[in-house]
Write a protein that holds these residues in place. Structure first.
Motif, short mmCIF file in Angstrom:
data_model
loop_
_atom_site.label_atom_id
_atom_site.label_comp_id
_atom_site.label_asym_id
_atom_site.label_seq_id
_atom_site.Cartn_x
_atom_site.Cartn_y
_atom_site.Cartn_z
N ALA A 1 0.87 -1.18 0.00
CA ALA A 1 0.00 0.00 0.00
C ALA A 1 0.90 1.22 0.00
O ALA A 1 1.54 1.52 1.00
CB ALA A 1 -0.91 0.00 1.22
N GLY A 2 0.96 1.91 -1.13
CA GLY A 2 1.89 3.02 -1.23
C GLY A 2 3.30 2.48 -1.17
O GLY A 2 3.68 1.62 -1.96
N GLU A 3 4.05 2.93 -0.21
CA GLU A 3 5.43 2.47 -0.08
C GLU A 3 5.64 1.59 1.14
O GLU A 3 6.76 1.42 1.60
CB GLU A 3 6.36 3.68 -0.03
N ARG A 4 4.56 1.05 1.70
CA ARG A 4 4.74 0.21 2.87
C ARG A 4 3.93 -1.06 2.76
O ARG A 4 2.96 -1.13 2.02
CB ARG A 4 4.38 0.97 4.15
N GLU A 5 4.36 -2.06 3.51
CA GLU A 5 3.65 -3.34 3.55
C GLU A 5 2.51 -3.24 4.55
O GLU A 5 2.67 -2.66 5.63
CB GLU A 5 4.60 -4.46 3.99
N VAL A 6 1.38 -3.80 4.20
CA VAL A 6 0.22 -3.80 5.09
C VAL A 6 -0.22 -5.25 5.26
O VAL A 6 -0.36 -5.98 4.30
CB VAL A 6 -0.94 -2.97 4.48
N ASN A 7 -0.43 -5.67 6.51
CA ASN A 7 -0.96 -6.99 6.81
C ASN A 7 -2.48 -6.90 6.86
O ASN A 7 -3.03 -6.05 7.55
CB ASN A 7 -0.47 -7.48 8.18
N LEU A 8 -3.16 -7.77 6.13
CA LEU A 8 -4.62 -7.80 6.15
C LEU A 8 -5.05 -9.03 6.95
O LEU A 8 -4.70 -10.15 6.61
CB LEU A 8 -5.18 -7.87 4.73
N ARG A 9 -5.80 -8.81 8.03
CA ARG A 9 -6.31 -9.90 8.85
C ARG A 9 -7.83 -9.82 8.84
O ARG A 9 -8.39 -8.75 9.05
CB ARG A 9 -5.78 -9.79 10.28
N ASP A 10 -8.49 -10.96 8.63
CA ASP A 10 -9.94 -10.99 8.51
C ASP A 10 -10.61 -11.18 9.87
O ASP A 10 -10.15 -11.96 10.70
CB ASP A 10 -10.37 -12.12 7.57
N TYR A 11 -11.73 -10.47 10.04
CA TYR A 11 -12.53 -10.54 11.27
C TYR A 11 -14.00 -10.67 10.91
O TYR A 11 -14.43 -10.25 9.84
CB TYR A 11 -12.35 -9.26 12.10
N GLU A 12 -14.75 -11.21 11.85
CA GLU A 12 -16.20 -11.18 11.78
C GLU A 12 -16.67 -10.26 12.89
O GLU A 12 -16.26 -10.39 14.04
CB GLU A 12 -16.80 -12.57 12.00
#
Length: 137
Positions: free
Chosen positions: A68-79
């Motif tokens: 995302a842009g110039e950085r790494e983003v961790n995506l974690r799923d939630y309910e």
């Protein structure tokens, strides 16, 4: 009350007991550039719901790393679950991109967590209203 309605009422009451967080569901307006300060400020928020809810990680989700842009983003799923009887303002539907903020929780590490809604589930036979969301930190 017929058998199914009675069963659902008991299930909804039981699910409500599991809702240990206080949440705020809102839509965030687009950022606005302030010419006087030279800063970009967050757009206005429209609050759709404030009240009890339950936030839990999705067990099968492994989390993904995205650029995302110039950085790494961790995506974690939630309910995210809120009471089935939750009403929204007239004519409003929650859309992907809305956000859920954890205002209070027995797990104080969750307070301040902001999740991005990725999907909404509707069902007349559900025990709670469920939103799919992700943590984009």
């Amino acid at each position: 009350m017929n058998g199914l309605a009675e069963f659902l009422a008991r299930g909804r009451a039981a699910h409500r007991e599991l809702m240990g967080e206080q949440l705020r569901l809102y839509e965030q307006g687009p950022d606005v550039f302030d010419r006087e300060s030279g800063e970009t400020v967050p757009g206005p928020q429209t609050v759709l719901y404030t009240g009890p809810g339950r936030v839990k990680p999705v067990a099968q989700a492994s989390g993904t790393e995205e650029q995302a842009g110039e950085r790494e983003v961790n995506l974690r799923d939630y309910e995210v679950a809120v009471p089935w009887s939750t009403e929204l303002p007239p004519g409003v539907r929650v859309a992907p991109g809305a956000r859920v903020e954890v205002l209070a929780s027995a797990d104080t590490r969750m307070v301040g967590l902001v999740l991005w809604v990725t999907g909404v589930q509707y069902s007349s036979t559900a025990t709670a209203w469920r939103l799919s969301a992700e943590d984009r930190s």
